[in-house]
Write a protein that holds these residues in place. Structure first.
Motif, PDB file in Angstrom:
ATOM      1  N   PRO A 127     -33.492  64.771 -99.996  1.00  0.00           N
ATOM      2  CA  PRO A 127     -32.898  65.704 -99.030  1.00  0.00           C
ATOM      3  C   PRO A 127     -33.415  65.525 -97.613  1.00  0.00           C
ATOM      4  CG  PRO A 127     -34.406  66.856-100.506  1.00  0.00           C
ATOM      5  CD  PRO A 127     -34.213  65.492-101.069  1.00  0.00           C
ATOM      6  N   GLU A 128     -34.715  65.198 -97.482  1.00  0.00           N
ATOM      7  CA  GLU A 128     -35.276  65.044 -96.137  1.00  0.00           C
ATOM      8  C   GLU A 128     -34.631  63.857 -95.408  1.00  0.00           C
ATOM      9  OE1 GLU A 128     -37.097  62.478 -98.937  1.00  0.00           O
ATOM     10  OE2 GLU A 128     -36.966  64.653 -99.044  1.00  0.00           O
ATOM     11  N   LYS A 129     -34.245  62.826 -96.174  1.00  0.00           N
ATOM     12  CA  LYS A 129     -33.578  61.668 -95.556  1.00  0.00           C
ATOM     13  C   LYS A 129     -32.178  62.047 -95.084  1.00  0.00           C
ATOM     14  CE  LYS A 129     -36.062  58.029 -98.068  1.00  0.00           C
ATOM     15  NZ  LYS A 129     -35.947  56.912 -99.029  1.00  0.00           N
ATOM     16  N   SER A 130     -31.439  62.776 -95.922  1.00  0.00           N
ATOM     17  CA  SER A 130     -30.092  63.212 -95.526  1.00  0.00           C
ATOM     18  C   SER A 130     -30.153  64.138 -94.314  1.00  0.00           C
ATOM     19  CB  SER A 130     -29.394  63.927 -96.688  1.00  0.00           C
ATOM     20  OG  SER A 130     -29.193  63.051 -97.778  1.00  0.00           O
ATOM     21  N   ASP A 131     -31.125  65.066 -94.328  1.00  0.00           N
ATOM     22  CA  ASP A 131     -31.222  66.051 -93.240  1.00  0.00           C
ATOM     23  C   ASP A 131     -31.593  65.402 -91.912  1.00  0.00           C
ATOM     24  OD1 ASP A 131     -30.623  67.926 -95.131  1.00  0.00           O
ATOM     25  OD2 ASP A 131     -32.601  68.872 -95.176  1.00  0.00           O
ATOM     26  N   ALA A 132     -32.261  64.253 -91.957  1.00  0.00           N
ATOM     27  CA  ALA A 132     -32.590  63.527 -90.733  1.00  0.00           C
ATOM     28  C   ALA A 132     -31.448  62.595 -90.327  1.00  0.00           C
ATOM     29  CB  ALA A 132     -33.872  62.716 -90.932  1.00  0.00           C
ATOM     30  N   PHE A 133     -30.766  62.024 -91.315  1.00  0.00           N
ATOM     31  CA  PHE A 133     -29.750  60.988 -91.064  1.00  0.00           C
ATOM     32  C   PHE A 133     -28.457  61.552 -90.467  1.00  0.00           C
ATOM     33  CE2 PHE A 133     -25.973  58.838 -92.882  1.00  0.00           C
ATOM     34  CZ  PHE A 133     -26.129  57.556 -92.371  1.00  0.00           C
ATOM     35  N   PHE A 134     -27.869  62.535 -91.117  1.00  0.00           N
ATOM     36  CA  PHE A 134     -26.534  62.983 -90.696  1.00  0.00           C
ATOM     37  C   PHE A 134     -26.501  63.554 -89.272  1.00  0.00           C
ATOM     38  CE2 PHE A 134     -25.678  62.622 -95.275  1.00  0.00           C
ATOM     39  CZ  PHE A 134     -24.482  61.932 -95.230  1.00  0.00           C
TER      40      PHE A 134
ATOM     41  N   ASN B  82      -1.017  52.092 -88.824  1.00  0.00           N
ATOM     42  CA  ASN B  82      -1.151  52.942 -87.631  1.00  0.00           C
ATOM     43  C   ASN B  82      -1.708  54.320 -88.003  1.00  0.00           C
ATOM     44  OD1 ASN B  82       1.038  54.016 -88.956  1.00  0.00           O
ATOM     45  ND2 ASN B  82       2.339  54.202 -87.151  1.00  0.00           N
ATOM     46  N   PHE B  83      -2.273  54.428 -89.222  1.00  0.00           N
ATOM     47  CA  PHE B  83      -2.780  55.716 -89.696  1.00  0.00           C
ATOM     48  C   PHE B  83      -4.132  56.062 -89.077  1.00  0.00           C
ATOM     49  CE2 PHE B  83      -0.152  54.210 -93.351  1.00  0.00           C
ATOM     50  CZ  PHE B  83       0.853  55.155 -93.231  1.00  0.00           C
ATOM     51  N   GLY B  84      -4.997  55.063 -88.914  1.00  0.00           N
ATOM     52  CA  GLY B  84      -6.325  55.317 -88.385  1.00  0.00           C
ATOM     53  C   GLY B  84      -7.271  54.206 -88.787  1.00  0.00           C
ATOM     54  N   THR B  85      -8.563  54.419 -88.542  1.00  0.00           N
ATOM     55  CA  THR B  85      -9.593  53.426 -88.856  1.00  0.00           C
ATOM     56  C   THR B  85     -10.622  54.056 -89.779  1.00  0.00           C
ATOM     57  OG1 THR B  85      -9.284  52.410 -86.691  1.00  0.00           O
ATOM     58  CG2 THR B  85     -11.296  51.841 -87.872  1.00  0.00           C
ATOM     59  N   MET B  86     -10.970  53.347 -90.857  1.00  0.00           N
ATOM     60  CA  MET B  86     -11.898  53.880 -91.843  1.00  0.00           C
ATOM     61  C   MET B  86     -13.148  53.023 -91.943  1.00  0.00           C
ATOM     62  SD  MET B  86     -10.229  52.879 -95.558  1.00  0.00           S
ATOM     63  CE  MET B  86     -11.654  53.450 -96.495  1.00  0.00           C
ATOM     64  N   VAL B  87     -14.225  53.666 -92.351  1.00  0.00           N
ATOM     65  CA  VAL B  87     -15.503  53.030 -92.639  1.00  0.00           C
ATOM     66  C   VAL B  87     -16.007  53.652 -93.936  1.00  0.00           C
ATOM     67  CG1 VAL B  87     -17.889  52.713 -91.864  1.00  0.00           C
ATOM     68  CG2 VAL B  87     -16.040  52.782 -90.176  1.00  0.00           C
ATOM     69  N   LEU B  88     -16.640  52.863 -94.786  1.00  0.00           N
ATOM     70  CA  LEU B  88     -17.376  53.410 -95.918  1.00  0.00           C
ATOM     71  C   LEU B  88     -18.854  53.157 -95.668  1.00  0.00           C
ATOM     72  CD1 LEU B  88     -15.298  52.474 -99.104  1.00  0.00           C
ATOM     73  CD2 LEU B  88     -15.517  54.700 -97.996  1.00  0.00           C
ATOM     74  N   ALA B  89     -19.668  54.169 -95.908  1.00  0.00           N
ATOM     75  CA  ALA B  89     -21.089  54.080 -95.596  1.00  0.00           C
ATOM     76  C   ALA B  89     -21.900  54.803 -96.668  1.00  0.00           C
ATOM     77  CB  ALA B  89     -21.356  54.702 -94.223  1.00  0.00           C
ATOM     78  N   ALA B  90     -23.225  54.623 -96.598  1.00  0.00           N
ATOM     79  CA  ALA B  90     -24.142  55.352 -97.481  1.00  0.00           C
ATOM     80  C   ALA B  90     -25.339  55.798 -96.663  1.00  0.00           C
ATOM     81  CB  ALA B  90     -24.593  54.467 -98.637  1.00  0.00           C
ATOM     82  N   ASP B  91     -25.823  57.001 -96.945  1.00  0.00           N
ATOM     83  CA  ASP B  91     -27.011  57.482 -96.248  1.00  0.00           C
ATOM     84  C   ASP B  91     -28.247  56.809 -96.866  1.00  0.00           C
ATOM     85  OD1 ASP B  91     -27.818  58.875 -98.534  1.00  0.00           O
ATOM     86  OD2 ASP B  91     -27.659  60.864 -97.632  1.00  0.00           O
ATOM     87  N   PRO B  92     -29.450  57.009 -96.303  1.00  0.00           N
ATOM     88  CA  PRO B  92     -30.629  56.313 -96.823  1.00  0.00           C
ATOM     89  C   PRO B  92     -30.962  56.645 -98.277  1.00  0.00           C
ATOM     90  CG  PRO B  92     -31.063  57.151 -94.616  1.00  0.00           C
ATOM     91  CD  PRO B  92     -29.758  57.743 -95.053  1.00  0.00           C
ATOM     92  N   GLY B  93     -30.433  57.766 -98.790  1.00  0.00           N
ATOM     93  CA  GLY B  93     -30.644  58.118-100.191  1.00  0.00           C
ATOM     94  C   GLY B  93     -29.568  57.578-101.115  1.00  0.00           C
TER      95      GLY B  93
END
Length: 265
Positions: free
Chosen positions: A147-154, A102-113
């Motif tokens: 960096p350009e991928k992170s700056d567009a993705f997030f 009952n703590f919460g819901t988690m996801v693990l992800a990776a950005d395009p870089g």
């Protein structure tokens, strides 16, 4: 406790092959005490600074051969919807939305870089009980070669406004939620060996940066950068004895002028 805004850092944890050694190291360096481990959740163990929950450590899952590493979680009100945005924006969902008791819901992800990060939809576990006090999380930066991928993705995941530092010598940006700066993004230079992947560097607050570095290196950590004074505080980057990257910062010791930022794009 106030609700954490969408996209703001909400929690940090790390997996360590030797969890007892990690507890001893961070207990010494950051002054942490620990709660009971939870066998039903893979011996996940919360860390406390002055009685406030500030992070957690755990052993790897059975059969998992991952290196020791810190993971930063960003807040969401809908983990499934955010996971969908990760896919739609060119990232990867490494672990589908999973309810943790009952703590919460988690996801693990990776950005395009390839930068790995977590997403946390809180239920009873609201995240950090303290920030920016000794022993607690203070800041984090996405270190990436793209960096350009992170700056567009997030900003596709969260309502971030990207601002870049006006400095030709360094490719650094911050992600703002309204007027609040919640995350940094740093381009990895050739100083980083090619085998080091993109990662999120978490900063923990200390009362004295130099003393924390001395204690950490005495305990087997490797100093990667610093200590250095800045307008944000005196900080240093380290790898702990099991290889997990982290930084320490004394936010009371500042030096120099705040950098100028401009809207990206």
């Amino acid at each position: 406790m106030a609700e954490t805004p969408e996209g703001a850092p909400i929690w940090a944890d790390a997996t360590f092959p030797d969890i007892e050694a990690a507890k001893s190291f961070y207990g010494d360096v950051l002054g942490w005490s620990y709660g009971e481990s939870s066998p039903e959740f893979g011996n996940y163990t919360q860390a406390y600074a002055d009685g406030k929950a500030v992070a957690a450590v755990s052993p790897p899952m059975p059969g998992q051969d991952a290196p020791a590493a810190w993971c930063l979680y960003l807040a969401t009100s809908d983990a499934s919807a955010t996971a969908g945005k990760v896919r739609d924006s060119g990232g990867q969902v490494l672990m589908e939305p999973m309810q943790v008791g009952n703590f919460g819901t988690m996801v693990l992800a990776a950005d395009p870089g390839g930068t790995v990060f977590g997403i946390w939809q809180p239920d009873t576990h609201k995240g950090f009980e303290a920030q920016a006090v000794p022993g607690a999380f203070c800041w984090a930066e996405v270190f990436t070669r793209a960096p350009e991928k992170s700056d567009a993705f997030f900003p596709r995941l969260f309502p971030y406004k990207v601002k870049k530092m006006e400095d030709e010598a360094i490719d650094f940006a911050v992600y703002n939620l309204g007027e609040d700066t919640v995350l940094g993004r740093m381009k990895m230079t050739d100083d980083f060996p090619p085998e080091v992947p993109s990662y999120v560097n978490v900063y923990f607050t200390v009362a004295d940066c130099d003393a924390a570095v001395a204690k950490a290196t005495e305990r087997g950590a490797v100093l990667r950068f610093g200590p250095m004074s800045s307008p944000f505080g005196r900080f240093a980057a380290l790898s702990d004895p099991q290889g997990a990257a982290f930084s320490v910062i004394d936010v009371t010791t500042t030096e120099g002028e705040m950098p100028s930022l401009r809207d990206a794009g």
